[in-house]
Design a protein around this motif. Structure first.
Motif, PDB file in Angstrom:
ATOM      1  N   ASN A 176       0.961  -1.185   0.125  1.00 34.21           N
ATOM      2  CA  ASN A 176       0.011  -0.033   0.053  1.00 34.21           C
ATOM      3  C   ASN A 176       0.804   1.239   0.134  1.00 34.21           C
ATOM      4  O   ASN A 176       2.030   1.261   0.204  1.00 34.21           O
ATOM      5  CB  ASN A 176      -1.052  -0.124   1.202  1.00 34.21           C
ATOM      6  CG  ASN A 176      -0.353   0.058   2.459  1.00 34.21           C
ATOM      7  OD1 ASN A 176       0.296   0.569   2.708  1.00 34.21           O
ATOM      8  ND2 ASN A 176      -0.886  -0.934   3.404  1.00 34.21           N
ATOM      9  N   ILE A 234      -0.935   5.734   3.144  1.00 37.58           N
ATOM     10  CA  ILE A 234      -1.809   5.234   4.084  1.00 37.58           C
ATOM     11  C   ILE A 234      -0.880   5.485   5.505  1.00 37.58           C
ATOM     12  O   ILE A 234      -0.017   5.414   5.327  1.00 37.58           O
ATOM     13  CB  ILE A 234      -1.701   3.783   4.116  1.00 37.58           C
ATOM     14  CG1 ILE A 234      -2.401   3.156   2.904  1.00 37.58           C
ATOM     15  CG2 ILE A 234      -2.891   3.302   5.463  1.00 37.58           C
ATOM     16  CD1 ILE A 234      -3.960   3.974   2.688  1.00 37.58           C
ATOM     17  N   ALA A 283       0.513   2.083   7.628  1.00 37.07           N
ATOM     18  CA  ALA A 283       0.503   1.113   6.523  1.00 37.07           C
ATOM     19  C   ALA A 283       0.267  -0.402   7.015  1.00 37.07           C
ATOM     20  O   ALA A 283      -0.204  -1.093   6.587  1.00 37.07           O
ATOM     21  CB  ALA A 283       1.730   1.395   5.756  1.00 37.07           C
ATOM     22  N   HIS A 310      -3.303  -1.168   8.210  1.00 38.49           N
ATOM     23  CA  HIS A 310      -3.956  -1.110   6.898  1.00 38.49           C
ATOM     24  C   HIS A 310      -3.814  -2.506   6.241  1.00 38.49           C
ATOM     25  O   HIS A 310      -4.639  -3.107   5.768  1.00 38.49           O
ATOM     26  CB  HIS A 310      -3.617  -0.071   5.991  1.00 38.49           C
ATOM     27  CG  HIS A 310      -4.564   0.152   4.741  1.00 38.49           C
ATOM     28  ND1 HIS A 310      -5.911   0.445   4.620  1.00 38.49           N
ATOM     29  CD2 HIS A 310      -4.273  -0.233   3.586  1.00 38.49           C
ATOM     30  CE1 HIS A 310      -6.331   0.363   3.675  1.00 38.49           C
ATOM     31  NE2 HIS A 310      -5.452  -0.122   2.716  1.00 38.49           N
ATOM     32  N   VAL A 311      -2.749  -2.812   5.967  1.00 41.59           N
ATOM     33  CA  VAL A 311      -2.471  -4.107   5.306  1.00 41.59           C
ATOM     34  C   VAL A 311      -2.913  -5.471   6.066  1.00 41.59           C
ATOM     35  O   VAL A 311      -3.552  -6.511   5.645  1.00 41.59           O
ATOM     36  CB  VAL A 311      -0.867  -4.290   5.123  1.00 41.59           C
ATOM     37  CG1 VAL A 311      -0.114  -5.092   6.257  1.00 41.59           C
ATOM     38  CG2 VAL A 311      -0.668  -5.436   3.860  1.00 41.59           C
ATOM     39  N   GLN A 361      -6.651  -5.315   5.472  1.00 49.23           N
ATOM     40  CA  GLN A 361      -6.807  -5.936   4.151  1.00 49.23           C
ATOM     41  C   GLN A 361      -6.553  -7.773   4.196  1.00 49.23           C
ATOM     42  O   GLN A 361      -7.424  -8.330   3.486  1.00 49.23           O
ATOM     43  CB  GLN A 361      -5.720  -5.537   3.196  1.00 49.23           C
ATOM     44  CG  GLN A 361      -5.872  -4.198   2.701  1.00 49.23           C
ATOM     45  CD  GLN A 361      -4.757  -3.694   1.854  1.00 49.23           C
ATOM     46  OE1 GLN A 361      -3.526  -3.877   2.338  1.00 49.23           O
ATOM     47  NE2 GLN A 361      -5.063  -2.858   0.827  1.00 49.23           N
TER      48      GLN A 361
END
Length: 177
Positions: free
Chosen positions: A75, A78, A81, A84-85, A88
């Motif tokens: 990504n 963000i 990060a 966020h991953v 995901q």
């Protein structure tokens, strides 16, 4: 529902999650459950992060090492990060299934930043999960003389009668007009 109960039971059985490694492995342990940190797998994860960042078509599992499973991601732009991953991966059935597999008890994770893009790799392999009764430096995990793990006893529903009458009538209206 079963997945929720399994995760809740695993969390409650450990007083404090073991920290696999700082950063990404920490976030995976917090989102799923603690695993045994492996320096060998972390080295492989570093290699995989470099490999997937090498070209636009390199984000694939073609170079996954034999005997391992992996989750990959990237990504950019963000603020957090790593979180966020992990979000995901939780939203992806294939990645989520790998990270929920308790047979994959060893982990190594790495992050690589190239041209403002964050590339992530966690490599997992079969192995034992950490013993929640072992003292983890800096934690309050269950140890001799420390707090005991919580055990949840669920009722055995195998003996319950099947085919109980439904409260719904043929219109599906729960007996209401």
């Amino acid at each position: 529902m079963f997945r929720f109960l399994l995760i809740a039971a695993m969390i409650l059985m450990t007083a404090t999650p073991a920290r696999a490694e700082p950063g990404l492995a920490d976030a995976v342990a917090s989102a799923y459950f603690p695993r045994t940190a492996s320096a060998d797998l972390r080295a492989v994860a570093r290699e995989r992060a470099a490999e997937i960042s090498a070209c636009a078509t390199c984000m694939n599992h073609d170079r996954m090492r034999p005997g391992t499973a992996e989750v990959l991601g990237f990504n950019s732009g963000i603020a957090d990060a790593v979180d966020h991953v992990v979000d995901q991966w939780r939203a992806s059935p294939a990645h989520d299934a790998i990270l929920l597999d308790p047979e994959l008890g060893r982990i190594g994770c790495a992050e690589r930043v190239a041209s403002g893009v964050h590339y992530f790799a966690c490599v997992l392999a079969p192995g034992p999960l950490p013993d929640p009764r072992v003292e983890i430096p800096g934690s309050i995990a269950a140890a001799p003389g420390g707090p005991s793990p919580v055990v949840i006893a669920l009722p055995d529903t195998a003996a319950l009668p099947r085919g109980l009458p439904s409260v719904h009538d043929e219109r599906g209206s729960c007996g209401r007009p």
